[in-house]
Design an enzyme around this catalytic site. Sequence first.
Site, PDB file in Angstrom:
ATOM      1  CE1 TYR A 122      -2.347  -5.634  -0.637  1.00 31.59           C
ATOM      2  CE2 TYR A 122      -0.369  -4.796   0.422  1.00 31.59           C
ATOM      3  CZ  TYR A 122      -1.092  -5.843  -0.115  1.00 31.59           C
ATOM      4  OH  TYR A 122      -0.548  -7.094  -0.122  1.00 31.59           O
ATOM      5  CG  LEU A 123       0.307  -1.562   3.971  1.00 32.38           C
ATOM      6  CD1 LEU A 123       1.382  -0.595   4.434  1.00 32.38           C
ATOM      7  CD2 LEU A 123       0.825  -2.999   4.057  1.00 32.38           C
TER       8      LEU A 123
END
Length: 209
Positions: A122-123
């Site tokens: 996600y990051l």
Amino acid sequence: MENILVAGANGTTGKKIVDLLKQSQYFNPIAMVRKESQMEQFKAKNIEVLLGDLEQDISNSTQNIDKVIFAAGSGGKKVVEVDQEGAKKLVDASKANNIKKFVMLSSMGADQPEKAEKLKDYLQAKHNADVYLKNSGLNFAIVRPGSLTDNKGIGKIVLSEHLSQEGNISRDDVAQTLVRALNDDVANYKTFEILEGETLIGQALDTVG
């Protein structure tokens, strides 16, 4: 009044953003949603709605739009397709229509996704989207909050390009920060992190003019 496209308007934070914009005397929200079934809740409040799926062609979504807030998220299910590529598509559409400012809801940790112990994919997706926006030539504000809570907002934050601590912040206060970052005289070509803090949101944003 400026027309503000809100991508992710049906999300928990997105709905708060749309409501704040609706209350504003400066901004007119256009809620971008993925499904027709999500449109009625906004129409009932006399809010303009645009049907647009970030996984499909959204090149026409920014016509007659002045500024954009990207608050969409896949909830971890399709981070590349939505959080990364969806954001890139909206950046491209914004460039094509000379959008005046693009406010991106990012996340703390997106500057160094390789150091994350969890949510690494996600990051990384948020990082890639942020870099794409920075390199687009558009005026931008990239807002990176800590962990989001559903607590009632306190209207106060701590803000810095890089915060040394981790922590939480309410969705209310994140929404407030994103809307204020639309203003022409603050947060231009800036990336910053926010957590719950002691400084009024407006005052904190004045430090990143």
